[in-house]
Every structure is written in C-alpha cells, then in structure tokens.
Scaffold this motif. Sequence first.
Motif, short mmCIF file in Angstrom:
data_model
loop_
_atom_site.label_atom_id
_atom_site.label_comp_id
_atom_site.label_asym_id
_atom_site.label_seq_id
_atom_site.Cartn_x
_atom_site.Cartn_y
_atom_site.Cartn_z
N VAL A 174 0.84 -1.20 0.00
CA VAL A 174 0.00 0.00 0.00
C VAL A 174 0.87 1.25 0.00
O VAL A 174 0.64 2.20 -0.77
CB VAL A 174 -0.94 0.00 1.22
N GLU A 175 1.88 1.27 0.86
CA GLU A 175 2.76 2.43 0.94
C GLU A 175 3.47 2.68 -0.38
O GLU A 175 3.54 3.82 -0.85
CB GLU A 175 3.78 2.21 2.05
N SER A 176 3.98 1.62 -0.99
CA SER A 176 4.70 1.78 -2.26
C SER A 176 3.78 2.33 -3.34
O SER A 176 4.17 3.20 -4.13
CB SER A 176 5.28 0.43 -2.70
N ALA A 177 2.54 1.82 -3.39
CA ALA A 177 1.60 2.26 -4.42
C ALA A 177 1.19 3.71 -4.21
O ALA A 177 1.16 4.51 -5.17
CB ALA A 177 0.38 1.35 -4.42
N LEU A 178 0.87 4.08 -2.97
CA LEU A 178 0.43 5.45 -2.71
C LEU A 178 1.55 6.46 -2.92
O LEU A 178 1.32 7.55 -3.45
CB LEU A 178 -0.13 5.56 -1.30
N ASP A 201 9.20 16.43 -0.80
CA ASP A 201 9.34 15.97 0.58
C ASP A 201 9.16 14.46 0.54
O ASP A 201 8.05 13.96 0.59
CB ASP A 201 8.27 16.66 1.43
N ARG A 202 10.26 13.74 0.41
CA ARG A 202 10.34 12.30 0.18
C ARG A 202 10.32 12.01 -1.33
O ARG A 202 9.69 12.72 -2.09
CB ARG A 202 9.21 11.53 0.87
N TYR A 203 11.04 10.95 -1.68
CA TYR A 203 11.05 10.51 -3.08
C TYR A 203 11.24 9.00 -3.07
O TYR A 203 11.09 8.34 -2.03
CB TYR A 203 12.16 11.23 -3.86
N SER A 204 11.55 8.43 -4.21
CA SER A 204 11.61 6.97 -4.31
C SER A 204 12.62 6.35 -3.34
O SER A 204 12.38 5.26 -2.81
CB SER A 204 11.96 6.57 -5.74
N ALA A 205 13.73 7.04 -3.07
CA ALA A 205 14.73 6.50 -2.16
C ALA A 205 14.15 6.26 -0.76
O ALA A 205 14.59 5.35 -0.05
CB ALA A 205 15.93 7.44 -2.07
N CYS A 206 13.17 7.06 -0.37
CA CYS A 206 12.53 6.87 0.94
C CYS A 206 11.81 5.53 0.98
O CYS A 206 11.83 4.84 2.01
CB CYS A 206 11.55 8.00 1.22
N GLN A 207 11.20 5.16 -0.13
CA GLN A 207 10.50 3.88 -0.16
C GLN A 207 11.49 2.73 -0.13
O GLN A 207 11.28 1.74 0.57
CB GLN A 207 9.62 3.78 -1.40
N TYR A 208 12.59 2.86 -0.87
CA TYR A 208 13.59 1.81 -0.85
C TYR A 208 14.16 1.63 0.56
O TYR A 208 14.36 0.50 1.01
CB TYR A 208 14.74 2.14 -1.81
N SER A 263 12.70 2.41 3.43
CA SER A 263 11.68 1.84 4.30
C SER A 263 11.60 0.32 4.12
O SER A 263 11.59 -0.43 5.10
CB SER A 263 10.31 2.48 3.98
N ILE A 264 11.58 -0.11 2.89
CA ILE A 264 11.51 -1.54 2.61
C ILE A 264 12.76 -2.25 3.09
O ILE A 264 12.70 -3.30 3.74
CB ILE A 264 11.31 -1.78 1.10
N ARG A 265 13.92 -1.65 2.83
CA ARG A 265 15.18 -2.27 3.23
C ARG A 265 15.29 -2.38 4.74
O ARG A 265 15.77 -3.39 5.27
CB ARG A 265 16.34 -1.44 2.66
N ALA A 266 14.84 -1.36 5.45
CA ALA A 266 14.91 -1.38 6.90
C ALA A 266 14.02 -2.46 7.50
O ALA A 266 14.26 -2.93 8.61
CB ALA A 266 14.52 -0.01 7.47
N HIS A 267 12.99 -2.87 6.74
CA HIS A 267 12.11 -3.94 7.20
C HIS A 267 12.57 -5.31 6.71
O HIS A 267 11.91 -6.32 6.96
CB HIS A 267 10.68 -3.70 6.70
N GLY A 268 13.69 -5.34 6.00
CA GLY A 268 14.18 -6.62 5.51
C GLY A 268 13.39 -7.16 4.35
O GLY A 268 13.40 -8.37 4.09
N GLY A 269 12.70 -6.27 3.62
CA GLY A 269 11.85 -6.73 2.51
C GLY A 269 12.56 -6.64 1.17
O GLY A 269 12.10 -5.92 0.28
N GLN A 270 13.65 -7.38 1.02
CA GLN A 270 14.43 -7.28 -0.22
C GLN A 270 13.59 -7.58 -1.46
O GLN A 270 13.75 -6.94 -2.50
CB GLN A 270 15.63 -8.24 -0.18
N ARG A 310 12.98 -4.93 -4.82
CA ARG A 310 13.13 -5.17 -6.26
C ARG A 310 11.88 -4.79 -7.02
O ARG A 310 11.94 -4.18 -8.10
CB ARG A 310 13.49 -6.65 -6.49
N LEU A 311 10.73 -5.12 -6.48
CA LEU A 311 9.47 -4.76 -7.13
C LEU A 311 9.26 -3.25 -7.16
O LEU A 311 8.82 -2.68 -8.16
CB LEU A 311 8.31 -5.44 -6.41
N ALA A 312 9.58 -2.60 -6.04
CA ALA A 312 9.41 -1.15 -5.97
C ALA A 312 10.32 -0.46 -6.98
O ALA A 312 9.91 0.49 -7.66
CB ALA A 312 9.71 -0.65 -4.55
#
Length: 243
Positions: A81-85, A107-114, A116-123, A127-129
């Motif tokens: 949801v976060e990635s899509a929004l 205020d935030r860009y794609s690197a913020c999503q990467y 966030s995902i990386r910090a959660h261990g969602g490798q 890749r999908l993001a």
Amino acid sequence: MARSLRRRRGRARPRTIALIGIDGSGKTTQAHRLAEALTAAGHPAAYHRNAGGRRRLGRLAHRLGRPDAQRLVGRNGLLAVESALRWLAIALALLSCLVTGRTAVMDRYSACQYASIRAHGGQRWERLARAGYRVFPAPRITILLTVDPVEAYRRIERRGTDHETMRWLTAAATAYRTLPEYADFVVVDANGPPDEVSRRIRAHLAEWLPDDQPPSTAGSSGGTGPPSGRAGDGGPLPAQARP
C-alpha cells in the motif's frame, strides 16, 4: 559559443529537488523553506509531500481495534500500500510541475521507499518497488538530511503526535547509508536548528539561491513538521517506521 551554451545549461533551473531522510530529520520543514526560497529567488517552485499513507492507515487500524497498520494488513500488505500510494503521489507531483513549469521540491522521493523496505528486511519488495519507480526521472539534486537517531527521537517525542523507537530510527538511518544511490546524495547534517540546516542546504544550491537571501521562517518549530505543525506521514508499524 559552445562553452557559453554549456554554462547556461549547467545553470538551468532544476526540475526536481528531493529531500529525504529518517523521520525527525526535518524534511518537511526544509522542503517548505526551500520551495519558498527558490520562488523568492526567481525560480518558481512548488512543495510536494509524497506520503505513503501510513498514518491514515494507522488511524483506520485504531478505529477497527487493531494496534497498528501492520497488524491490520500485515507487513507485506502495508509495504504494498505504501509503495503504491507514494508512487501515485510522486507521479501527480511530477505531472503538476510539468504542467506549471515550477520546480518540484519533493518531501520524500523513491529513495525513501527503498529505505523503508530495506529497513524492514523486505528485499523482494525492494526489487518490485524499483521496477515500478524506474519510470520516474532521478531528481536533479537529492538531499539526504542526516540526524543522530537520538536527536530524531527527541524531536518526534517533542512534537507529540506519533512515536518512533530508537531501534527503528537506527535501522532506517542505516538503510539510507546502504542504498546504492547513496554516493549520489548531497549529504547535509540536520542535527542543528532549522535555520542552520537551511543555510547548509543553501550552500549546496548557491547556483540558484543568492548568498544574501535569508532563510525562510516557515515551519521553524523544531524542524520536524510543516508550517501548520502537522506531523509527518505514517501509521505505526511495530517499529512505526516512516523514513
């Protein structure tokens, strides 16, 4: 003639400037200030807050009796949801600035999503993001606001509208440093007062901002939120992450 043309092109108004960093780093305050400063210097700019909707999802979770957004939709659901929004927010911001001709101060860009995902261990999700966000052009300048997690925690607690754990803030800070794009970021120390941080940012943008232009006072209440005092985006994860 060719040298003069290259010089003019080098000084062309930047189309996109992104400010990124962990929660409590002052992204929103500094993005508002930067948009105002660029406009005042004759480079019309617009502020865009590319939130991932996590805070609203967290509120919905509370109304439904769940402790946080992750307990409502699961980690994978929340990251999706976060990635899509955020993708949609960035797309609309870029389209708006394409139509208006204004510089997009993000205020935030794609690197913020990467991060966030990386910090959660969602490798796998990273890749999908990256595949989805690849359609967006890289900002002319990406400014990473770095702040000691202890200071970030203090700021978040002081604003009193949400909560972060030291564990998450440390993980998010590490995630930004390990991104492959890190070498291309303009790293700015954001540990000081907002005016001091604004001056540090301006030093990297001297090509477009005159030295004698004073920093904006917008959002000067601690460097962690917009002028209205509204907190940054997010609904809580167990670590309540919102890089």
